[in-house]
Design an enzyme around this catalytic site. Structure first.
Site, mmCIF file in Angstrom:
data_model
loop_
_atom_site.group_PDB
_atom_site.id
_atom_site.type_symbol
_atom_site.label_atom_id
_atom_site.label_comp_id
_atom_site.label_asym_id
_atom_site.label_seq_id
_atom_site.Cartn_x
_atom_site.Cartn_y
_atom_site.Cartn_z
ATOM 1 N N GLU A 16 24.718 -22.812 18.157
ATOM 2 C CA GLU A 16 25.738 -23.555 18.918
ATOM 3 C C GLU A 16 27.120 -23.395 18.282
ATOM 4 O O GLU A 16 27.244 -23.042 17.125
ATOM 5 C CB GLU A 16 25.408 -25.056 18.958
ATOM 6 C CG GLU A 16 24.007 -25.394 19.399
ATOM 7 C CD GLU A 16 23.680 -24.922 20.797
ATOM 8 O OE1 GLU A 16 24.599 -24.537 21.544
ATOM 9 O OE2 GLU A 16 22.488 -24.915 21.146
ATOM 10 N N THR A 18 29.357 -21.249 18.592
ATOM 11 C CA THR A 18 29.495 -19.902 18.036
ATOM 12 C C THR A 18 30.754 -19.201 18.493
ATOM 13 O O THR A 18 31.242 -18.327 17.801
ATOM 14 C CB THR A 18 28.356 -18.973 18.497
ATOM 15 O OG1 THR A 18 27.667 -19.612 19.531
ATOM 16 C CG2 THR A 18 27.470 -18.631 17.386
ATOM 17 N N SER A 107 24.807 -26.319 31.657
ATOM 18 C CA SER A 107 25.791 -25.411 32.205
ATOM 19 C C SER A 107 25.739 -25.286 33.727
ATOM 20 O O SER A 107 25.729 -24.187 34.289
ATOM 21 C CB SER A 107 25.662 -24.042 31.539
ATOM 22 O OG SER A 107 26.951 -23.558 31.335
ATOM 23 N N ASP A 153 28.016 -19.393 28.127
ATOM 24 C CA ASP A 153 27.396 -19.911 29.360
ATOM 25 C C ASP A 153 27.480 -18.870 30.472
ATOM 26 O O ASP A 153 26.534 -18.661 31.231
ATOM 27 C CB ASP A 153 28.107 -21.185 29.832
ATOM 28 C CG ASP A 153 28.084 -22.283 28.795
ATOM 29 O OD1 ASP A 153 27.369 -22.136 27.791
ATOM 30 O OD2 ASP A 153 28.802 -23.282 29.001
HETATM 31 P P1 ADP Z 1 27.706 -28.863 32.530
HETATM 32 O O1 ADP Z 1 28.233 -27.485 32.725
HETATM 33 O O2 ADP Z 1 27.152 -29.106 31.161
HETATM 34 O O3 ADP Z 1 26.727 -29.290 33.580
HETATM 35 P P2 ADP Z 1 30.461 -29.523 32.984
HETATM 36 O O4 ADP Z 1 31.229 -30.772 32.791
HETATM 37 O O5 ADP Z 1 30.908 -28.289 32.296
HETATM 38 O O6 ADP Z 1 28.942 -29.874 32.643
HETATM 39 O O7 ADP Z 1 30.428 -29.171 34.531
HETATM 40 C C1 ADP Z 1 30.060 -30.155 35.483
HETATM 41 C C2 ADP Z 1 30.995 -30.086 36.662
HETATM 42 O O8 ADP Z 1 30.705 -28.944 37.478
HETATM 43 C C3 ADP Z 1 30.848 -31.260 37.607
HETATM 44 O O9 ADP Z 1 31.621 -32.359 37.194
HETATM 45 C C4 ADP Z 1 31.364 -30.680 38.912
HETATM 46 O O10 ADP Z 1 32.775 -30.685 38.925
HETATM 47 C C5 ADP Z 1 30.913 -29.235 38.844
HETATM 48 N N1 ADP Z 1 29.645 -29.046 39.553
HETATM 49 C C6 ADP Z 1 28.469 -28.632 39.017
HETATM 50 N N2 ADP Z 1 27.515 -28.523 39.970
HETATM 51 C C7 ADP Z 1 28.095 -28.865 41.149
HETATM 52 C C8 ADP Z 1 27.642 -28.948 42.500
HETATM 53 N N3 ADP Z 1 26.378 -28.684 42.831
HETATM 54 N N4 ADP Z 1 28.527 -29.340 43.446
HETATM 55 C C9 ADP Z 1 29.795 -29.621 43.107
HETATM 56 N N5 ADP Z 1 30.288 -29.564 41.868
HETATM 57 C C10 ADP Z 1 29.454 -29.201 40.885
HETATM 58 MG MG MG Z 2 29.861 -26.606 31.655
#
Ligand code: ADP
Ligand code: MG
Length: 363
Positions: A16, A18, A107, A153
């Site tokens: 992690e 990295t 991700s 990612d």
């Molecule tokens: P992670 O990548 O760890 O899940 P992040 O904060 O980087 O968390 O990304 C999450 C964001 O991605 C959400 O807040 C939203 O804005 C967007 N997102 C992810 N999946 C969807 C989806 N199915 N529909 C709309 N927005 C999404």
């Molecule tokens: Mg993310």
């Protein structure tokens, strides 16, 4: 005319934080992913819909500016980055449907961005190669959305191979698929569902600390320290905090390299102790775990996991355990019971199967 592409979320097996240290990581794509169906429109608007959101977002391409669009920014940013590169982007309807849990460190954001980028590349026949897609998707998250992700990612979402982990060199951005033999073993993922607390400030602190240590040691990045340099490097740093960070980063790169060797040799069971050592290093030296992560990792090991560690940026998110298949159910139940005793929110869990990267689906 419309095309659909699906890009996966990922777990990181080991390695992690990295990216900014230019070191090594070993993610694998999971079966959960985001499907983007993209079609051209007769008007010049960009319309983004998501099954997971109530309202569609509509923006004229000329009005695209970084940070616009809220959740839809992850899709709109792809159009913005293409326009910044001097390409024409016509009106598009982008429809999203994802089963990657949002904000759990699996991700969901890279799955979304990479599904949109690969679908748009296909629909508009842009001919972007693997490197160009990586640059486009990183730029979308970093420059349009403003999320400081380092590329792992997106590499995992774009380049993963089924039944393999993706060995990533975050300096050269070279990747190599390494087979994971999972006979009799499963990777059990525990989603702590804990709120990320102060994650962005703490991320910045680790990043700035690692960069300060590299400057103090006169090297480009901590990647440039091997295990034999560790003692002398530690002796040259005054601050305990920086010493802890350096010790974590150097031992971590070694653990990733050793894990890759063991997987290449087909000895997956032997990576268990490296996973558990990584958890201890992230808890004690890098200090990016929280009680929910520690309890899940410790409980998995007590329940028979060969090794367990938090995965992702830390301060919340998921733990992975390498668990003999016959113990998976009991290990999941043990974590649930431990969470109930500790008064934590109930966790979610699933078995992760190393899956393929972005691919076209349907006709
Ligand atoms: P992670 O990548 O760890 O899940 P992040 O904060 O980087 O968390 O990304 C999450 C964001 O991605 C959400 O807040 C939203 O804005 C967007 N997102 C992810 N999946 C969807 C989806 N199915 N529909 C709309 N927005 C999404
Ligand atoms: Mg993310």
């Amino acid at each position: 005319m419309s095309v659909s592409w699906r890009a996966p979320g990922r777990v990181n097996l080991i390695g992690e934080h990295t990216d900014y240290n230019e070191g090594f990581a070993l993610p694998f794509a999971i079966e959960q992913g985001c499907t983007a169906t993209v079609s051209t429109r007769t008007d010049a608007q960009l319309v983004v819909r998501s099954v997971q959101q109530d309202e569609p977002i509509t923006v004229a391409p000329a009005d695209l500016a970084p940070r616009a669009g809220g959740w839809a920014g992850y899709a709109l940013g792809v159009a913005w980055a293409l326009r910044e590169d001097g390409r024409d982007v016509p009106g598009l309807t982008i429809e999203l449907d994802s089963d990657v849990p949002v904000g759990s460190g699996l991700s969901s954001s890279a799955a979304l961005v990479c599904s949109v980028a690969t679908a748009v590349n296909d629909l508009l026949e842009l001919g972007l190669d693997a490197d160009a897609l990586l640059a486009l998707t990183r730029r979308t998250e970093n420059d349009f959305v403003g999320a400081p992700t380092g590329g792992m990612d997106q590499l995992a979402a774009l380049r993963s191979v089924a039944d393999h982990a993706l060995f990533c060199d975050m300096r050269s951005l070279a990747t190599e698929a390494v087979h994971i033999a999972l006979d009799g073993l499963r990777v059990l993922v525990i989603d702590t569902r804990a709120e990320h607390r102060h994650a962005s400030g703490e991320y910045r602190r680790r990043r700035e600390g690692c960069e300060a240590a590299a400057r103090a040691l006169g090297i480009r990045a901590l990647r440039d320290l091997g295990p034999d340099d560790l003692d002398s490097a530690l002796a040259r740093l005054d601050e305990d905090e920086l010493r802890r960070y350096v010790r974590h980063v150097v031992t971590k790169d070694e653990r990733v390299l050793r894990t890759v060797e063991l997987l290449r040799a087909g000895d997956t069971a032997a990576i268990g102790p490296l996973l558990t050592a990584s958890q201890a290093s992230m808890r004690d030296d890098f200090q990016i775990t929280i009680p929910e992560l520690d309890v899940a990792a410790d409980t998995l090991v007590e329940a028979g996991a060969l090794g367990a560690r938090m995965t992702g940026g830390g301060f919340g998110g998921c733990v992975i355990g390498l668990v003999p298949t016959e113990l998976v159910e009991a290990a999941g139940a043990a974590v649930e019971a431990a969470y109930a005793r500790a008064g934590f929110r109930p966790p979610a869990s699933f078995v992760a199967h190393p899956a393929a990267g972005a691919r076209r689906i349907g006709a």
